[in-house]
Each structure stands twice: as C-alpha cells, then as structure tokens.
Write a protein that holds these residues in place. Structure first.
Motif, PDB file in Angstrom:
ATOM      1  N   GLY A  47       0.785  -1.236   0.000  1.00 41.90           N
ATOM      2  CA  GLY A  47       0.000   0.000   0.000  1.00 41.90           C
ATOM      3  C   GLY A  47       0.809   1.273   0.000  1.00 41.90           C
ATOM      4  N   LYS A  48       2.119   1.202  -0.319  1.00 42.72           N
ATOM      5  CA  LYS A  48       2.968   2.402  -0.292  1.00 42.72           C
ATOM      6  C   LYS A  48       2.482   3.467  -1.285  1.00 42.72           C
ATOM      7  N   THR A  49       2.268   3.043  -2.528  1.00 48.26           N
ATOM      8  CA  THR A  49       1.883   3.998  -3.571  1.00 48.26           C
ATOM      9  C   THR A  49       0.511   4.609  -3.280  1.00 48.26           C
ATOM     10  N   LEU A  50      -0.401   3.808  -2.784  1.00 45.64           N
ATOM     11  CA  LEU A  50      -1.741   4.312  -2.495  1.00 45.64           C
ATOM     12  C   LEU A  50      -1.714   5.354  -1.387  1.00 45.64           C
ATOM     13  N   ILE A  51      -0.957   5.100  -0.322  1.00 43.79           N
ATOM     14  CA  ILE A  51      -0.846   6.081   0.759  1.00 43.79           C
ATOM     15  C   ILE A  51      -0.258   7.382   0.218  1.00 43.79           C
ATOM     16  N   SER A  52       0.755   7.263  -0.634  1.00 45.11           N
ATOM     17  CA  SER A  52       1.418   8.449  -1.176  1.00 45.11           C
ATOM     18  C   SER A  52       0.485   9.255  -2.064  1.00 45.11           C
ATOM     19  N   MET A  53      -0.246   8.549  -2.966  1.00 47.84           N
ATOM     20  CA  MET A  53      -1.155   9.256  -3.862  1.00 47.84           C
ATOM     21  C   MET A  53      -2.327   9.871  -3.110  1.00 47.84           C
ATOM     22  N   GLN A  54      -2.816   9.178  -2.086  1.00 50.10           N
ATOM     23  CA  GLN A  54      -3.916   9.742  -1.300  1.00 50.10           C
ATOM     24  C   GLN A  54      -3.450  10.978  -0.539  1.00 50.10           C
ATOM     25  N   PHE A  55      -2.188  10.964  -0.114  1.00 53.82           N
ATOM     26  CA  PHE A  55      -1.601  12.133   0.546  1.00 53.82           C
ATOM     27  C   PHE A  55      -1.611  13.341  -0.394  1.00 53.82           C
ATOM     28  N   LEU A  56      -1.252  13.105  -1.665  1.00 49.92           N
ATOM     29  CA  LEU A  56      -1.267  14.200  -2.639  1.00 49.92           C
ATOM     30  C   LEU A  56      -2.686  14.656  -2.949  1.00 49.92           C
ATOM     31  N   ALA A  57      -3.583  13.686  -3.181  1.00 48.95           N
ATOM     32  CA  ALA A  57      -4.956  14.035  -3.560  1.00 48.95           C
ATOM     33  C   ALA A  57      -5.673  14.782  -2.443  1.00 48.95           C
ATOM     34  N   GLN A  58      -5.519  14.318  -1.215  1.00 46.03           N
ATOM     35  CA  GLN A  58      -6.171  14.997  -0.096  1.00 46.03           C
ATOM     36  C   GLN A  58      -5.571  16.391   0.114  1.00 46.03           C
ATOM     37  N   GLY A  59      -4.265  16.508  -0.094  1.00 44.97           N
ATOM     38  CA  GLY A  59      -3.633  17.824   0.022  1.00 44.97           C
ATOM     39  C   GLY A  59      -4.175  18.804  -0.994  1.00 44.97           C
ATOM     40  N   ALA A  60      -4.408  18.325  -2.225  1.00 43.30           N
ATOM     41  CA  ALA A  60      -4.925  19.200  -3.273  1.00 43.30           C
ATOM     42  C   ALA A  60      -6.383  19.556  -3.054  1.00 43.30           C
ATOM     43  N   LEU A  61      -7.181  18.592  -2.608  1.00 46.00           N
ATOM     44  CA  LEU A  61      -8.619  18.805  -2.479  1.00 46.00           C
ATOM     45  C   LEU A  61      -9.008  19.501  -1.179  1.00 46.00           C
ATOM     46  N   LYS A  62      -8.382  19.113  -0.077  1.00 45.57           N
ATOM     47  CA  LYS A  62      -8.792  19.617   1.237  1.00 45.57           C
ATOM     48  C   LYS A  62      -7.976  20.812   1.716  1.00 45.57           C
ATOM     49  N   TYR A  63      -6.684  20.849   1.363  1.00 42.31           N
ATOM     50  CA  TYR A  63      -5.791  21.841   1.970  1.00 42.31           C
ATOM     51  C   TYR A  63      -5.171  22.794   0.954  1.00 42.31           C
ATOM     52  N   ASP A  64      -5.629  22.716  -0.312  1.00 39.94           N
ATOM     53  CA  ASP A  64      -5.153  23.613  -1.362  1.00 39.94           C
ATOM     54  C   ASP A  64      -3.628  23.597  -1.453  1.00 39.94           C
ATOM     55  N   GLU A  65      -3.065  22.404  -1.430  1.00 38.38           N
ATOM     56  CA  GLU A  65      -1.625  22.223  -1.560  1.00 38.38           C
ATOM     57  C   GLU A  65      -1.358  21.339  -2.780  1.00 38.38           C
ATOM     58  N   PRO A  66      -1.004  21.933  -3.915  1.00 42.60           N
ATOM     59  CA  PRO A  66      -0.711  21.135  -5.115  1.00 42.60           C
ATOM     60  C   PRO A  66       0.454  20.178  -4.870  1.00 42.60           C
ATOM     61  N   GLY A  67       0.505  19.116  -5.673  1.00 43.21           N
ATOM     62  CA  GLY A  67       1.541  18.124  -5.461  1.00 43.21           C
ATOM     63  C   GLY A  67       2.105  17.567  -6.752  1.00 43.21           C
ATOM     64  N   VAL A  68       3.335  17.054  -6.659  1.00 44.42           N
ATOM     65  CA  VAL A  68       4.022  16.424  -7.790  1.00 44.42           C
ATOM     66  C   VAL A  68       4.263  14.964  -7.458  1.00 44.42           C
ATOM     67  N   ASP A  89      -9.772  11.046  -8.838  1.00 42.11           N
ATOM     68  CA  ASP A  89      -9.847  11.452 -10.241  1.00 42.11           C
ATOM     69  C   ASP A  89      -8.587  12.235 -10.596  1.00 42.11           C
ATOM     70  N   LEU A  90      -7.537  11.496 -10.989  1.00 40.27           N
ATOM     71  CA  LEU A  90      -6.273  12.155 -11.308  1.00 40.27           C
ATOM     72  C   LEU A  90      -6.374  12.986 -12.579  1.00 40.27           C
ATOM     73  N   ALA A  91      -7.225  12.551 -13.513  1.00 37.36           N
ATOM     74  CA  ALA A  91      -7.377  13.318 -14.750  1.00 37.36           C
ATOM     75  C   ALA A  91      -7.885  14.723 -14.452  1.00 37.36           C
ATOM     76  N   ASP A  92      -8.859  14.832 -13.574  1.00 37.69           N
ATOM     77  CA  ASP A  92      -9.411  16.142 -13.218  1.00 37.69           C
ATOM     78  C   ASP A  92      -8.389  16.967 -12.442  1.00 37.69           C
ATOM     79  N   LEU A  93      -7.681  16.315 -11.512  1.00 40.58           N
ATOM     80  CA  LEU A  93      -6.703  17.042 -10.693  1.00 40.58           C
ATOM     81  C   LEU A  93      -5.541  17.546 -11.535  1.00 40.58           C
ATOM     82  N   THR A  94      -5.105  16.752 -12.494  1.00 39.11           N
ATOM     83  CA  THR A  94      -4.014  17.210 -13.355  1.00 39.11           C
ATOM     84  C   THR A  94      -4.489  18.320 -14.304  1.00 39.11           C
TER      85      THR A  94
END
Length: 549
Positions: A47-68, A89-94
């Motif tokens: 689950g390493k990749t999933l935790i990492s991607m969820q960290f980015l997605a939640q940062g972008a959606l909830k905390y207005d922190e874009p991610g790479v 929805d990575l397509a929408d976020l990108t």
C-alpha cells in the motif's frame, strides 16, 4: 516550568502537513512533518503507492496544496486508471493543475555504470515540476528504481543524502517510497536514517489470512503512536484505525434500558441494563443466547433506537426466520431502518480486520445498541488471548461512544465457570444460561452472575422459550429447598394442588358438620326457649287466677 514557557515550546513545535487519511493523522499527531521528507517502506502490495497518492490528492482537495508525483514504475495513464477505482480522479486534478504526474522511465539493461553518478538531472526536472504548479507536496515512487543497475553503494548513499537535503531545501513535504531490504527497512539501508519520519507497511499472512499493518518507526520532533495498526484498502482509499490507542476515559451513564423481558429487568434492579454498558450472555448450545439477544434488539427498535447486529454463525435470513418463531419480527425493524445485520464467517478476515470492519460499520450506521453473536467463534482465527485483546479494544471504543454492547459466548460445558474467551471480567453485566438435566428432560435456568453498579437477583430462574418469546417463571423450591424445574416441578405442583384440594374438601366437610351441629343446637335452644316461655306463661296465669280468688 511555567505555563508561559510551556506555551512558547508548544507554539515552536514541529509543523505538520495533514494527510487527510482516516486514522493516520491521529497516530502521527497531526500529519507528516511539514517541509521534510518521509520514508514509507514496504514490500509489494503493502500500500505504499496508495498512501502516497492519497496524501497528494487529499492535500490538493482539502488543503489547497498542489503536489508532484514522480513515478519510476507506472505511467501517468496507468496511475490514472488504477486510482479511479478508489475514487481519486487524477485526470481532473491534473487538468486543474492540482497534481502533476512525471513518469521517468528507467531501464537497468540500458544503463552502463561509468564514472561518478549524481542526481543533478533529477533535481532540475523535479524543481521545474514543483515550480510549474507551485507544489507543496512531492512523492517519489519508488526510490530503488532510480538506482537500478548501479553497484557503487558509497556513491548511491551519498546521492541519497543529497536527495533528502535537496527536498528539505525546497521546503516541500515529501514522501519517498522504498522497498524492504533483507536485514534493513529498505534495500540500501540508509533512507531510514536520513528521513525525518519513517513509516513501515506490510501485507502479512497469518494462518492463511492476510492483514495489512502500519507502524511508525520514527518521527523526529513529534510524539506518535508506536504500535502496529492494521489498515484497510477500500473503495474510497486507505483507512487506518488506531483502536489500540483507546484508554479508560469514557463517562459512565446512570440511565437504564430494558432488556426486553420484564422479569429479567426485575432481576436487574427493576430497570434493566445501564446505557453504554457491556453485557455478556454465556451458555451452552441451545440455551437461548441468541433469543435473549433478540429480545434486547426488539426492545431497542421499539424505542426507535438503531441497532447493529454482527453475526458470526448464521445468515441474516436464518436469524430472521428463527426469531420469527418466538414472535420477534426482525424484518419490520430492518425495513424501518432501525436494524442492520452484518453476517460473516470469522475465517474471512483476521481479528484486527474484523475489528476495523466493525468500527467502520459502527461509525457509518451510528447505532445505540450493538450485538456480537457469538464472540466465541472468533477463536477460530486467533488465540483466546488475541480475542480478549481485540474485544477489549472494541468494548473500549463502544463505551467511548456511549453504545450499549451485548455479546453472546458459547460455553463448552455446564461445568465451565468462565466464558470461553475469559472476558467476563471486562463485562459490566454477565448473565449465565444453564441447562439442567433430570430424568429424561432438559430444562433451562438463568442467573445474573454480576451486574456492576446495581442491585440484582441472586436466584436461578427457570425460563421457557415459547412462540411468544422467553418467559421467566416464578422461583419454585421443593420441600428440601432445591430449585424445581420442568416435569419435577409439574409433578410436585400437581401433588401439592391435590393435597391442597383434599385439605380444602376436608375443611369444607368439617365446616358443614359444624354448621349442622350449630343448626341442631339452635333448634334445641329454640325448643327450650319455647318450653320455657310456655311454662312462664302458665305460671303467670296461675298467679292471676289466685289473685282473683
């Protein structure tokens, strides 16, 4: 230390970047270290990749922190498809420039090691990606691929140090994922020392049951949970539920709730169970444990309280049919939205996974009453000690939410003085059901072994399972003082009724005889009175005759 100094220290504490992942922020005391790198290490499928991607997605959606997200193993198209099934929805976020995915393809067969190796090209490429969207969060997945094919570990370790220092200098909150090593957390055995926070994840197989677990190995400058925490990968991402962090801080209620059986309520101080308490009903097979639990469910639904029923032995349909035979209609409760029955085999998951699933369902349904029927089946997937620890955490959690929990437990024999799981000491109320064999029949008896905080009966009461539910009978003692049940009671009752009838008839016969004698005496008295009156009148006439002469 003064309060002012304490406040200064707290205000100068380590800043955190919340992950937005259920439970992870709780055990990290607020999230990952802001502006610092975190290492997530684990094997394939952990689950390493999933935790990492969820960290980015939640940062972008909830905390207005874009991610790479820098990927070395999967392309942007593959990642977009994979995470769409988890609600990201990575397509929408990108498209909205909330997340940038940079796939760097590295083929070890095309790499030839000559001269010194450095990551300057990666720094330039990553720096450009960060600046292009103003990224605050960065993920590198997976670091070992970056160094594939190189044997000079001295150079690699030097470059790893440079990478972590560079990430700090950019002020981004970074996650670097790494594969487990043979005798170290990661393959190169260095990342865990230069990272400020290290999280270890694994997908463990025990007794043919897989369980994912997470542990914070270290966290510089912050307190954190130190236990292993199981986590789930569900349709909406990762959920880490740190139930082991619960303590004895719940508030004890003085309110009472009916057991659904009036005479049982009378045995419990006349008012039933305490709200928010834990109740254990133990007994051998066929004693009526589920039927007693069903009465409690029925009473809760009649009060329009939500009830959650976890079944580990029967399907919801079978439970509904069986309870219908004693006059309890579960279907109407289900249709009214007051009752949910969740049935599963204990072997379907490990103990911790059962615990997480149950807590998730409880959080979603918000019940007032929870039934666990039977907890003894959980020993199929763990030792009695493991089951006790698991149930301790569940009971603590339910009490912290003010939820009344009733559990049933199968006892191996009538001589077994404790419940099979040894958890009776954890329970506030313990009701024991027993089977009594005499002659050619079996009878049922109920007793309240304990009920904390209330006066309760010390008697064993016979009960019957009828088509109108469980009926407790009056206590009936024989001439020797022993409790009589079933046919023995019927025989003695019939004999006593016959003796009482004979005594009544004898009494009535004596009464009639006395009445007859009384009537005879009355007649004699009346005759004597008449004779006396006649003689008296004769005497008066004689006196009058003499006076006339």
């Amino acid at each position: 230390m003064t309060n002012a100094n304490t406040a200064d220290i707290n205000s100068a504490g380590l800043e955190k970047s919340p992950t937005g992942i259920n439970g992870l922020d709780e055990i990290t005391d607020g999230g990952l270290p802001k502006g610092r790198p975190t290492l997530i290490a684990g094997g394939a499928g952990s689950g390493k990749t999933l935790i990492s991607m969820q960290f980015l997605a939640q940062g972008a959606l909830k905390y207005d922190e874009p991610g790479v997200f820098v990927a070395f193993e999967e392309s942007a198209e593959d990642l977009t498809k994979n995470f769409a099934s988890l609600g990201i929805d990575l397509a929408d976020l990108t498209a909205r420039k909330k997340i940038l995915i940079d796939y760097i393809y590295i083929d070890s067969s095309e790499i030839e090691e000559t001269g010194e190796y450095d990551l300057e090209g990666l720094f330039i490429r990553l720096g450009s990606a960060i600046d292009s969207i103003g990224a605050k969060r960065v993920v590198l997945d997976t670091i070992e691929v970056l160094f594939a094919g190189f044997k000079n570990y001295a150079i690699l370790r030097s470059e790893l140090r440079r990478l972590f220092r560079w990430l700090k200098s950019k002020g981004v909150t970074a996650i670097v994922t790494g594969e487990r090593g043979d005798n170290t957390l990661t393959r190169f055995g260095l990342e865990e020392y230069v990272a400020d926070c290290v999280i270890l994840v694994d997908n463990r197989m025990e007794q043919q049951i897989a369980t994912r677990r997470l542990r914070i190995v270290k966290y510089r400058g912050s307190k954190h949970g130190t236990n292993e925490y199981p986590f789930l990968i569900e349709e909406d991402g990762i959920s880490v539920l740190p139930i082991t962090s619960l303590g004895l801080e719940h508030t004890a209620s003085t309110e009472r709730m009916s057991s659904g059986i009036e005479r049982l309520d009378n045995m419990l101080g006349g008012k039933g169970y305490f709200c928010g308490s834990s109740i254990l009903i133990s007994g051998t097979a066929g004693a009526g444990k589920t039927s007693l639990a069903a009465h409690f469910v029925d009473a809760a639904c009649r009060r329009h309280e939500r009830c959650l029923y976890f079944a580990f032995e029967e399907s919801p349909s079978q439970i509904g049919r069986n309870m219908g035979s004693i006059g309890i209609d579960f279907n109407s409760c289900i249709n009214a939205g007051l009752l949910q029955i969740h049935a599963s085999r204990p072997m379907a998951n490990g103990l911790e996974m059962h615990l997480l699933e149950m807590r998730k369902i409880i959080d979603k349904f918000q019940p007032k009453v929870v039934i666990i029927d039977p907890i003894s089946n959980l020993t199929n997937v763990g030792t009695e000690t493991d089951v006790k620890f698991m149930l301790t955490r569940l009971i603590d959690y339910l009490k912290s939410r003010g939820i009344t929990a009733l559990s049933t437990s199968l006892m191996d024999s009538e001589e077994d003085g404790q419940s099979g799981q040894g958890i009776s000491s954890l329970m506030d109320t313990w009701i024991r059901l027993r089977m009594f064999e005499e002659g050619d029949e079996r009878n049922r008896g109920l007793s309240v072994v304990k009920s904390r905080g209330m006066a309760h009966s010390n008697q064993i009461r016979e009960y019957l399972i009828t088509d109108e539910g469980i009926k407790l009978t009056d206590v009936y003692l024989g001439q020797t003082g022993g409790l009589l049940m079933g046919s023995s009671r019927t025989v003695v009752e019939a004999r006593e009724k016959a003796e009482a009838l004979a005594q009544k008839q004898e009494t009535e016969l004596k009464k009639r005889d006395l009445e007859k004698r009384l009537r005879s005496l009355d007649e004699q008295i009346a005759a004597l009175r008449s004779e006396f009156e006649t003689e008296e009148m004769e005497l008066k006439r004689n006196k009058m005759a003499k006076s006339l002469k």
